[in-house]
Design a protein around this motif. Sequence first.
Motif, PDB file in Angstrom:
ATOM      1  N   CYS A  64       0.819  -1.217   0.000  1.00 46.09           N
ATOM      2  CA  CYS A  64       0.000   0.000   0.000  1.00 46.09           C
ATOM      3  C   CYS A  64       0.852   1.266   0.000  1.00 46.09           C
ATOM      4  O   CYS A  64       0.496   2.265  -0.606  1.00 46.09           O
ATOM      5  CB  CYS A  64      -0.925   0.031   1.210  1.00 46.09           C
ATOM      6  N   LYS A  65       1.981   1.204   0.716  1.00 48.23           N
ATOM      7  CA  LYS A  65       2.790   2.414   0.857  1.00 48.23           C
ATOM      8  C   LYS A  65       3.470   2.757  -0.462  1.00 48.23           C
ATOM      9  O   LYS A  65       3.953   1.884  -1.184  1.00 48.23           O
ATOM     10  CB  LYS A  65       3.842   2.209   1.948  1.00 48.23           C
ATOM     11  N   PHE A  66       3.501   4.046  -0.782  1.00 48.93           N
ATOM     12  CA  PHE A  66       4.072   4.502  -2.045  1.00 48.93           C
ATOM     13  C   PHE A  66       5.550   4.149  -2.131  1.00 48.93           C
ATOM     14  O   PHE A  66       6.309   4.328  -1.175  1.00 48.93           O
ATOM     15  CB  PHE A  66       3.906   6.016  -2.200  1.00 48.93           C
ATOM     16  N   ILE A  67       5.945   3.622  -3.277  1.00 50.72           N
ATOM     17  CA  ILE A  67       7.353   3.306  -3.552  1.00 50.72           C
ATOM     18  C   ILE A  67       7.824   4.174  -4.712  1.00 50.72           C
ATOM     19  O   ILE A  67       7.228   4.134  -5.795  1.00 50.72           O
ATOM     20  CB  ILE A  67       7.521   1.807  -3.908  1.00 50.72           C
ATOM     21  N   ALA A  68       8.851   4.968  -4.468  1.00 51.11           N
ATOM     22  CA  ALA A  68       9.342   5.867  -5.519  1.00 51.11           C
ATOM     23  C   ALA A  68       9.857   5.050  -6.705  1.00 51.11           C
ATOM     24  O   ALA A  68      10.567   4.058  -6.512  1.00 51.11           O
ATOM     25  CB  ALA A  68      10.436   6.761  -4.976  1.00 51.11           C
ATOM     26  N   PRO A  69       9.503   5.434  -7.925  1.00 52.90           N
ATOM     27  CA  PRO A  69       9.992   4.691  -9.096  1.00 52.90           C
ATOM     28  C   PRO A  69      11.480   4.919  -9.304  1.00 52.90           C
ATOM     29  O   PRO A  69      12.043   5.918  -8.844  1.00 52.90           O
ATOM     30  CB  PRO A  69       9.174   5.303 -10.243  1.00 52.90           C
ATOM     31  N   PRO A  70      12.143   4.002  -9.969  1.00 53.96           N
ATOM     32  CA  PRO A  70      13.565   4.191 -10.259  1.00 53.96           C
ATOM     33  C   PRO A  70      13.763   5.359 -11.219  1.00 53.96           C
ATOM     34  O   PRO A  70      12.826   5.754 -11.930  1.00 53.96           O
ATOM     35  CB  PRO A  70      13.973   2.857 -10.912  1.00 53.96           C
ATOM     36  N   PRO A  71      14.961   5.951 -11.251  1.00 54.96           N
ATOM     37  CA  PRO A  71      15.210   7.065 -12.176  1.00 54.96           C
ATOM     38  C   PRO A  71      14.893   6.672 -13.617  1.00 54.96           C
ATOM     39  O   PRO A  71      15.327   5.627 -14.104  1.00 54.96           O
ATOM     40  CB  PRO A  71      16.708   7.345 -11.989  1.00 54.96           C
ATOM     41  N   ASP A  72      14.102   7.505 -14.265  1.00 51.38           N
ATOM     42  CA  ASP A  72      13.737   7.296 -15.668  1.00 51.38           C
ATOM     43  C   ASP A  72      12.982   5.977 -15.890  1.00 51.38           C
ATOM     44  O   ASP A  72      12.956   5.442 -17.011  1.00 51.38           O
ATOM     45  CB  ASP A  72      14.983   7.324 -16.579  1.00 51.38           C
ATOM     46  N   GLY A  73      12.390   5.448 -14.827  1.00 48.18           N
ATOM     47  CA  GLY A  73      11.643   4.194 -14.963  1.00 48.18           C
ATOM     48  C   GLY A  73      10.175   4.383 -14.618  1.00 48.18           C
ATOM     49  O   GLY A  73       9.790   5.367 -13.974  1.00 48.18           O
ATOM     50  N   PRO A  74       9.341   3.458 -15.040  1.00 41.12           N
ATOM     51  CA  PRO A  74       7.903   3.564 -14.746  1.00 41.12           C
ATOM     52  C   PRO A  74       7.629   3.285 -13.276  1.00 41.12           C
ATOM     53  O   PRO A  74       8.416   2.568 -12.611  1.00 41.12           O
ATOM     54  CB  PRO A  74       7.297   2.480 -15.630  1.00 41.12           C
ATOM     55  N   PRO A  75       6.566   3.822 -12.718  1.00 44.25           N
ATOM     56  CA  PRO A  75       6.227   3.517 -11.316  1.00 44.25           C
ATOM     57  C   PRO A  75       5.866   2.056 -11.157  1.00 44.25           C
ATOM     58  O   PRO A  75       5.311   1.428 -12.064  1.00 44.25           O
ATOM     59  CB  PRO A  75       5.026   4.429 -11.055  1.00 44.25           C
ATOM     60  N   LYS A  76       6.199   1.523 -10.009  1.00 42.13           N
ATOM     61  CA  LYS A  76       5.889   0.126  -9.720  1.00 42.13           C
ATOM     62  C   LYS A  76       4.419   0.000  -9.331  1.00 42.13           C
ATOM     63  O   LYS A  76       3.923   0.755  -8.484  1.00 42.13           O
ATOM     64  CB  LYS A  76       6.767  -0.382  -8.587  1.00 42.13           C
ATOM     65  N   LEU A  77       3.728  -0.942  -9.951  1.00 38.18           N
ATOM     66  CA  LEU A  77       2.345  -1.184  -9.584  1.00 38.18           C
ATOM     67  C   LEU A  77       2.289  -1.811  -8.200  1.00 38.18           C
ATOM     68  O   LEU A  77       2.963  -2.801  -7.924  1.00 38.18           O
ATOM     69  CB  LEU A  77       1.665  -2.106 -10.607  1.00 38.18           C
ATOM     70  N   ARG A  78       1.524  -1.217  -7.319  1.00 45.38           N
ATOM     71  CA  ARG A  78       1.364  -1.759  -5.971  1.00 45.38           C
ATOM     72  C   ARG A  78       0.153  -2.686  -5.951  1.00 45.38           C
ATOM     73  O   ARG A  78      -0.898  -2.367  -6.496  1.00 45.38           O
ATOM     74  CB  ARG A  78       1.203  -0.619  -4.973  1.00 45.38           C
ATOM     75  N   ARG A  79       0.285  -3.807  -5.273  1.00 50.24           N
ATOM     76  CA  ARG A  79      -0.793  -4.797  -5.295  1.00 50.24           C
ATOM     77  C   ARG A  79      -2.008  -4.338  -4.500  1.00 50.24           C
ATOM     78  O   ARG A  79      -3.134  -4.670  -4.844  1.00 50.24           O
ATOM     79  CB  ARG A  79      -0.274  -6.137  -4.757  1.00 50.24           C
ATOM     80  N   MET A  80      -1.819  -3.626  -3.403  1.00 48.16           N
ATOM     81  CA  MET A  80      -2.908  -3.069  -2.588  1.00 48.16           C
ATOM     82  C   MET A  80      -3.990  -4.109  -2.297  1.00 48.16           C
ATOM     83  O   MET A  80      -5.160  -3.939  -2.611  1.00 48.16           O
ATOM     84  CB  MET A  80      -3.491  -1.827  -3.264  1.00 48.16           C
ATOM     85  N   ILE A  81      -3.574  -5.196  -1.684  1.00 53.90           N
ATOM     86  CA  ILE A  81      -4.476  -6.299  -1.333  1.00 53.90           C
ATOM     87  C   ILE A  81      -4.914  -6.147   0.119  1.00 53.90           C
ATOM     88  O   ILE A  81      -4.096  -5.992   1.019  1.00 53.90           O
ATOM     89  CB  ILE A  81      -3.780  -7.654  -1.550  1.00 53.90           C
ATOM     90  N   ALA A  82      -6.209  -6.213   0.349  1.00 55.48           N
ATOM     91  CA  ALA A  82      -6.778  -5.931   1.663  1.00 55.48           C
ATOM     92  C   ALA A  82      -6.775  -7.141   2.582  1.00 55.48           C
ATOM     93  O   ALA A  82      -6.753  -8.299   2.151  1.00 55.48           O
ATOM     94  CB  ALA A  82      -8.216  -5.433   1.503  1.00 55.48           C
ATOM     95  N   TRP A  83      -6.845  -6.854   3.856  1.00 61.70           N
ATOM     96  CA  TRP A  83      -6.929  -7.857   4.917  1.00 61.70           C
ATOM     97  C   TRP A  83      -8.131  -8.771   4.742  1.00 61.70           C
ATOM     98  O   TRP A  83      -8.088  -9.945   5.110  1.00 61.70           O
ATOM     99  CB  TRP A  83      -6.985  -7.156   6.277  1.00 61.70           C
ATOM    100  N   ASN A  84      -9.217  -8.236   4.174  1.00 60.97           N
ATOM    101  CA  ASN A  84     -10.428  -9.043   3.998  1.00 60.97           C
ATOM    102  C   ASN A  84     -10.152 -10.303   3.182  1.00 60.97           C
ATOM    103  O   ASN A  84     -10.756 -11.351   3.426  1.00 60.97           O
ATOM    104  CB  ASN A  84     -11.518  -8.232   3.273  1.00 60.97           C
ATOM    105  N   VAL A  85      -9.262 -10.183   2.196  1.00 61.93           N
ATOM    106  CA  VAL A  85      -8.979 -11.313   1.306  1.00 61.93           C
ATOM    107  C   VAL A  85      -8.433 -12.490   2.105  1.00 61.93           C
ATOM    108  O   VAL A  85      -8.791 -13.650   1.861  1.00 61.93           O
ATOM    109  CB  VAL A  85      -7.993 -10.899   0.194  1.00 61.93           C
TER     110      VAL A  85
END
Length: 279
Positions: A64-85
């Motif tokens: 869930c927490k934001f992860i800075a993308p690498p220089p000149d790279g695309p942002p990393k997709l965060r899975r953001m999976i909830a506790w309910n699952v």
Amino acid sequence: MTLVELLVVMAIIGMLTALVLPAVQAARETARRARCHSNLRELGVAMELHADRNGAYPIGCIECKFIAPPPDGPPKLRRMIAWNVHLLPFLEQPALWDAFDFSTTSYQSPNKAVGANVLSELLCPSTHSDVLIAPTGLWKGTAFTDYGGIYGIEGPGHDLNPPDASAPQWLRDESLGVLLYEEPVQVTQVTDGLSKTACIAETTARRLAQETEWVNGHNVFAQEASTPINGPVNQINEIGSSHSGGASLTFCDGHVEFVSESIDQPVLNGLLTKAGGER
């Protein structure tokens, strides 16, 4: 029957209706609140079973927490999976559990199809809105929940100061609850006592297209430290209900309490942290 007699009869019927209707409505709300209480109890039992099997409560949100993308790279997709699952196997939903793919995000296939299932145990029957599926946003098409996981207490004196982007959490240790980012909480870490530490609560941001879909990992929240139950929503989400006078909370030992909105704020805050030293 004369006109006067007819009017008298109609007046009596009207008076009886006015007397009976509030009692009927109150009885219906009592039944709805009992059903909500039962739903939260089911979630509490599922939390206990998860802890027994895995040695810890479920992770509140995976990536869930934001992860800075690498220089000149695309942002990393965060899975953001909830506790309910993580609770699906203990809520008699083995088919949904088997269909969920933890290697991808909660808002992409096949997980979006899993999240589209409306689960009655995640909904309070007193909620005024009848919208069950998110109409917009990243989780469009997935089902809502009326209950959120408790991340802790936020606000001055509770947030990390200065902020630490490398830290797994954004609150101080003593302000953290049970359902956290990235890491599970073990039963032994709840040093304030299982019966005195809440882990799930009814929320004010019910069935809105912001963080209240049950697969959405943002469905954990920190209560603003000065905001009471059913108080003004200073942040995106706080504890609140569609019942009058308070809201229901599930505790780490599985029991559920209807907590009054007039509870002293320090007492409420103490219920929402796992190791704040208030017991």
